[in-house]
Design a protein around this motif. Structure first.
Motif, PDB file in Angstrom:
ATOM      1  N   GLY A  85      -5.340  -4.278  -0.415  1.00 16.97           N
ATOM      2  CA  GLY A  85      -4.175  -3.200   0.585  1.00 16.97           C
ATOM      3  C   GLY A  85      -4.156  -2.615   1.692  1.00 16.97           C
ATOM      4  O   GLY A  85      -5.080  -2.614   2.150  1.00 16.97           O
ATOM      5  N   VAL A  86      -2.805  -2.263   1.760  1.00 18.15           N
ATOM      6  CA  VAL A  86      -2.658  -1.737   2.897  1.00 18.15           C
ATOM      7  C   VAL A  86      -3.630  -0.500   3.437  1.00 18.15           C
ATOM      8  O   VAL A  86      -3.989  -0.337   4.472  1.00 18.15           O
ATOM      9  CB  VAL A  86      -1.837  -1.407   3.686  1.00 18.15           C
ATOM     10  CG1 VAL A  86      -1.067  -0.478   2.566  1.00 18.15           C
ATOM     11  CG2 VAL A  86      -1.379  -0.907   5.111  1.00 18.15           C
ATOM     12  N   ASP A  87      -3.987   0.355   2.403  1.00 20.53           N
ATOM     13  CA  ASP A  87      -4.730   1.740   2.555  1.00 20.53           C
ATOM     14  C   ASP A  87      -6.783   1.158   3.207  1.00 20.53           C
ATOM     15  O   ASP A  87      -7.122   1.720   4.075  1.00 20.53           O
ATOM     16  CB  ASP A  87      -5.064   2.043   1.047  1.00 20.53           C
ATOM     17  CG  ASP A  87      -3.990   2.837   0.278  1.00 20.53           C
ATOM     18  OD1 ASP A  87      -3.015   2.804   1.452  1.00 20.53           O
ATOM     19  OD2 ASP A  87      -3.535   3.450  -0.463  1.00 20.53           O
ATOM     20  N   VAL A  88      -6.634  -0.190   2.520  1.00 25.31           N
ATOM     21  CA  VAL A  88      -8.427  -0.084   2.674  1.00 25.31           C
ATOM     22  C   VAL A  88      -7.815  -1.461   4.528  1.00 25.31           C
ATOM     23  O   VAL A  88      -9.142  -0.464   5.318  1.00 25.31           O
ATOM     24  CB  VAL A  88      -8.437  -1.462   2.032  1.00 25.31           C
ATOM     25  CG1 VAL A  88      -9.763  -1.695   2.286  1.00 25.31           C
ATOM     26  CG2 VAL A  88      -8.268  -1.093  -0.224  1.00 25.31           C
TER      27      VAL A  88
ATOM     28  N   LEU B 290     -10.225   0.656   7.281  1.00 24.68           N
ATOM     29  CA  LEU B 290     -10.641  -0.613   8.271  1.00 24.68           C
ATOM     30  C   LEU B 290     -10.663  -0.520  10.378  1.00 24.68           C
ATOM     31  O   LEU B 290     -11.741   0.175  11.081  1.00 24.68           O
ATOM     32  CB  LEU B 290     -10.745  -1.934   8.502  1.00 24.68           C
ATOM     33  CG  LEU B 290     -11.108  -3.284   9.117  1.00 24.68           C
ATOM     34  CD1 LEU B 290     -11.625  -3.924   8.244  1.00 24.68           C
ATOM     35  CD2 LEU B 290     -10.801  -3.794  10.235  1.00 24.68           C
ATOM     36  N   SER B 291      -9.041   0.210  10.602  1.00 26.89           N
ATOM     37  CA  SER B 291      -8.849   0.269  11.663  1.00 26.89           C
ATOM     38  C   SER B 291      -9.322   2.037  11.701  1.00 26.89           C
ATOM     39  O   SER B 291      -9.937   2.230  13.409  1.00 26.89           O
ATOM     40  CB  SER B 291      -7.413   0.663  11.151  1.00 26.89           C
ATOM     41  OG  SER B 291      -6.678  -0.367  10.982  1.00 26.89           O
ATOM     42  N   GLN B 292      -9.591   2.434  11.231  1.00 31.19           N
ATOM     43  CA  GLN B 292      -9.996   3.921  11.681  1.00 31.19           C
ATOM     44  C   GLN B 292     -11.479   3.834  11.512  1.00 31.19           C
ATOM     45  O   GLN B 292     -11.904   4.953  12.906  1.00 31.19           O
ATOM     46  CB  GLN B 292      -9.726   4.902  10.352  1.00 31.19           C
ATOM     47  CG  GLN B 292      -8.067   5.266  10.611  1.00 31.19           C
ATOM     48  CD  GLN B 292      -8.161   6.692   9.502  1.00 31.19           C
ATOM     49  OE1 GLN B 292      -8.845   6.266   7.928  1.00 31.19           O
ATOM     50  NE2 GLN B 292      -6.341   6.385   8.976  1.00 31.19           N
ATOM     51  N   PHE B 293     -12.141   3.176  10.906  1.00 35.34           N
ATOM     52  CA  PHE B 293     -14.071   2.915  11.671  1.00 35.34           C
ATOM     53  C   PHE B 293     -14.384   2.608  12.554  1.00 35.34           C
ATOM     54  O   PHE B 293     -14.874   2.672  13.373  1.00 35.34           O
ATOM     55  CB  PHE B 293     -13.967   2.414   9.678  1.00 35.34           C
ATOM     56  CG  PHE B 293     -15.395   1.327   9.972  1.00 35.34           C
ATOM     57  CD1 PHE B 293     -16.262   1.978  10.547  1.00 35.34           C
ATOM     58  CD2 PHE B 293     -15.918   0.641  11.087  1.00 35.34           C
ATOM     59  CE1 PHE B 293     -17.746   1.538  10.267  1.00 35.34           C
ATOM     60  CE2 PHE B 293     -16.908  -0.191  11.215  1.00 35.34           C
ATOM     61  CZ  PHE B 293     -17.606   0.052  11.255  1.00 35.34           C
ATOM     62  N   PHE B 294     -13.401   2.559  13.034  1.00 31.68           N
ATOM     63  CA  PHE B 294     -13.731   1.314  14.403  1.00 31.68           C
ATOM     64  C   PHE B 294     -12.743   1.965  16.032  1.00 31.68           C
ATOM     65  O   PHE B 294     -13.619   2.128  16.756  1.00 31.68           O
ATOM     66  CB  PHE B 294     -12.168   0.044  15.227  1.00 31.68           C
ATOM     67  CG  PHE B 294     -13.282  -1.166  14.176  1.00 31.68           C
ATOM     68  CD1 PHE B 294     -13.886  -1.461  14.751  1.00 31.68           C
ATOM     69  CD2 PHE B 294     -12.408  -2.115  12.961  1.00 31.68           C
ATOM     70  CE1 PHE B 294     -14.826  -3.346  14.001  1.00 31.68           C
ATOM     71  CE2 PHE B 294     -13.565  -3.537  12.575  1.00 31.68           C
ATOM     72  CZ  PHE B 294     -14.707  -3.579  13.014  1.00 31.68           C
ATOM     73  N   GLU B 295     -11.707   3.070  14.994  1.00 34.59           N
ATOM     74  CA  GLU B 295     -11.609   4.446  16.194  1.00 34.59           C
ATOM     75  C   GLU B 295     -12.651   5.293  16.399  1.00 34.59           C
ATOM     76  O   GLU B 295     -12.762   5.650  17.117  1.00 34.59           O
ATOM     77  CB  GLU B 295     -10.345   4.492  15.903  1.00 34.59           C
ATOM     78  CG  GLU B 295      -8.850   3.819  16.095  1.00 34.59           C
ATOM     79  CD  GLU B 295      -7.610   4.435  14.958  1.00 34.59           C
ATOM     80  OE1 GLU B 295      -7.454   5.517  14.844  1.00 34.59           O
ATOM     81  OE2 GLU B 295      -6.947   3.345  15.214  1.00 34.59           O
TER      82      GLU B 295
ATOM     83  N   SER C  60       1.366  -6.125   3.998  1.00 36.91           N
ATOM     84  CA  SER C  60       1.643  -4.909   4.208  1.00 36.91           C
ATOM     85  C   SER C  60      -0.351  -5.087   5.382  1.00 36.91           C
ATOM     86  O   SER C  60      -0.375  -4.197   6.249  1.00 36.91           O
ATOM     87  CB  SER C  60       2.020  -3.941   4.248  1.00 36.91           C
ATOM     88  OG  SER C  60       1.639  -4.133   2.302  1.00 36.91           O
ATOM     89  N   ALA C  61      -1.133  -5.152   4.492  1.00 35.65           N
ATOM     90  CA  ALA C  61      -2.483  -5.174   5.232  1.00 35.65           C
ATOM     91  C   ALA C  61      -2.496  -6.199   5.656  1.00 35.65           C
ATOM     92  O   ALA C  61      -3.196  -5.738   6.990  1.00 35.65           O
ATOM     93  CB  ALA C  61      -2.848  -5.363   3.879  1.00 35.65           C
ATOM     94  N   ALA C  62      -2.162  -7.598   6.599  1.00 36.75           N
ATOM     95  CA  ALA C  62      -1.974  -8.555   6.946  1.00 36.75           C
ATOM     96  C   ALA C  62      -1.609  -7.743   8.356  1.00 36.75           C
ATOM     97  O   ALA C  62      -2.394  -7.901   9.422  1.00 36.75           O
ATOM     98  CB  ALA C  62      -1.949  -9.509   6.622  1.00 36.75           C
ATOM     99  N   ASN C  63      -0.046  -7.076   8.814  1.00 32.24           N
ATOM    100  CA  ASN C  63       0.095  -6.980   9.961  1.00 32.24           C
ATOM    101  C   ASN C  63      -1.117  -5.566   9.889  1.00 32.24           C
ATOM    102  O   ASN C  63      -0.989  -5.984  11.204  1.00 32.24           O
ATOM    103  CB  ASN C  63       1.457  -6.466   9.278  1.00 32.24           C
ATOM    104  CG  ASN C  63       2.808  -6.870   8.502  1.00 32.24           C
ATOM    105  OD1 ASN C  63       2.112  -8.979   9.497  1.00 32.24           O
ATOM    106  ND2 ASN C  63       3.093  -7.370   7.896  1.00 32.24           N
ATOM    107  N   ALA C  64      -1.460  -4.914   8.911  1.00 33.44           N
ATOM    108  CA  ALA C  64      -1.848  -3.361   9.046  1.00 33.44           C
ATOM    109  C   ALA C  64      -3.566  -4.011  10.209  1.00 33.44           C
ATOM    110  O   ALA C  64      -3.736  -3.691  11.588  1.00 33.44           O
ATOM    111  CB  ALA C  64      -2.544  -2.803   8.836  1.00 33.44           C
ATOM    112  N   LEU C  65      -3.726  -4.971   9.477  1.00 29.50           N
ATOM    113  CA  LEU C  65      -5.168  -5.258  10.128  1.00 29.50           C
ATOM    114  C   LEU C  65      -5.077  -6.400  11.997  1.00 29.50           C
ATOM    115  O   LEU C  65      -5.710  -6.555  12.651  1.00 29.50           O
ATOM    116  CB  LEU C  65      -5.703  -7.204   9.733  1.00 29.50           C
ATOM    117  CG  LEU C  65      -6.968  -7.128  10.035  1.00 29.50           C
ATOM    118  CD1 LEU C  65      -8.133  -6.824   9.987  1.00 29.50           C
ATOM    119  CD2 LEU C  65      -7.093  -8.742   8.876  1.00 29.50           C
ATOM    120  N   LEU C  66      -3.471  -7.173  11.798  1.00 30.83           N
ATOM    121  CA  LEU C  66      -3.017  -7.496  13.032  1.00 30.83           C
ATOM    122  C   LEU C  66      -3.125  -6.808  14.339  1.00 30.83           C
ATOM    123  O   LEU C  66      -3.749  -7.129  15.539  1.00 30.83           O
ATOM    124  CB  LEU C  66      -1.628  -8.010  13.349  1.00 30.83           C
ATOM    125  CG  LEU C  66      -1.700  -9.274  12.927  1.00 30.83           C
ATOM    126  CD1 LEU C  66       0.432  -9.702  12.393  1.00 30.83           C
ATOM    127  CD2 LEU C  66      -1.587 -10.870  13.742  1.00 30.83           C
TER     128      LEU C  66
END
Ligand SMILES: [Zn+2]
Length: 316
Positions: free
Chosen positions: A94-97, A101-106, A128-134
């Protein structure tokens, strides 16, 4: 490591030694082709502080992690703080996960080496998860690496794939099955990476049967029930449907010669096949991305839509 993985390791080792490894990679292949093994190896290599080079043939080198340094030990213990694994078995990602991941990289790295993240079964991401990963893929932080693995790259957003270095993991395939598919005119060398039916004879049989039924359904309006059962119950049914329709479209375009079992009957024209392909793809995406989807209902609806598309042609 398996022989077919060794070649990929060599290629990646060369890239790493030349500092040319991109920050996002996608390992794709049939289930259990070895994409997870490769991802594990690569991440360990990216984190290890005492890499060594292994000669594996004439001037061929594979980099190996030492397994002894502090970061290796932490990584092997699954407690390396600058690595994040997202392992999905059957459930969706899901998008939360992905936001985590994005926060982890920040955040800045704890240890000062690379930061890495692994997303296994990346095709399980919701839209929506895929879009967040993009977004994360588009704005890489320095010395960070995202490794995706999949056995269904056909279900990944093309925009995700295009932002990764895509590596096809291709185990050798039984000669017999290869010959069988070759005879049928399947473009095995193009499609090899996502065909269970090439490495498993039961799956090959089920696929062939489904193909026959579906073509008869399209051309003679027979076997609706067999097609429905396969779609509703076989985990590969929807993918097979897409593949078969693509094959028929190719034949229509004269890219491949028509087979004898099709020549006597009228198959839908290119435009209709294209329409059927879109219907199949939309249904497949729904199946993959909606959490509570009734597969039986979806399959019945899909067949009704396909039936409508063919019937329309008969009246013209
Ligand atoms: Zn090490």
């Amino acid at each position: 490591m398996n022989t077919w993985l060794l070649n990929i390791q060599q290629q990646l080792s060369r890239q790493i030694l030349a500092s040319k490894l991109p920050h996002a990679l996608l390992f794709a292949g049939v289930p259990n082709a070895g994409q997870e093994k490769l991802a594990d190896w690569l991440i360990n290599v990216l984190l290890c502080q005492a890499l060594h080079q292994e000669n594996v043939g004439q001037e061929q080198v594979v980099i190996q992690p030492c397994g002894q340094c502090k970061t290796c030990k932490l990584f092997l213990n699954s407690s390396y703080p600058d690595h994040l694994s997202i392992i999905s078995d059957k459930s969706t990602i899901g998008v939360d996960v992905i936001r985590k991941l994005s926060q982890f990289f920040e955040k800045t790295a704890h240890i000062g080496q690379a930061k890495t993240a692994l997303v296994n079964h990346a095709d399980h991401m919701t839209i929506s998860a895929a879009n967040a990963l993009l977004k994360t893929l588009e704005e890489p932080t320095s010395n960070s690496f995202i490794i995706l693995t999949t056995d269904r790259s056909d279900l990944l957003l093309p925009t995700i794939i295009s932002r990764c270095q895509r590596i096809e993991v291709r185990p050798p395939v039984g000669e017999k099955l290869l010959a069988e598919f070759h005879q049928q005119g399947d473009d095995v060398f193009v499609n090899l990476s996502h065909l269970n039916e090439l490495s498993d004879s039961d799956a090959a049989h089920a696929y062939n049967e489904f193909r026959t039924h579906f073509i008869q359904y399209l051309t003679l309006h027979r076997n609706r029930n067999e097609v429905l059962v396969a779609l509703a119950q076989h985990s590969d049914g929807y993918r097979w449907l897409e593949k078969i329709v693509v094959g028929l479209m190719r034949e229509q375009s004269g890219w491949q010669t028509a087979r004898s079992d099709n020549t006597l009957v009228k198959i839908p024209d290119k435009q209709q096949l294209c329409h059927i392909y879109n219907l199949a793809q939309t249904a497949n995406t729904k199946l993959k991305t909606l959490v509570q989807v009734n597969r039986q209902f979806l399959s019945e609806k899909l067949l009704a839509d396909i039936s409508f598309a063919i019937r329309n042609s008969d009246q013209n």
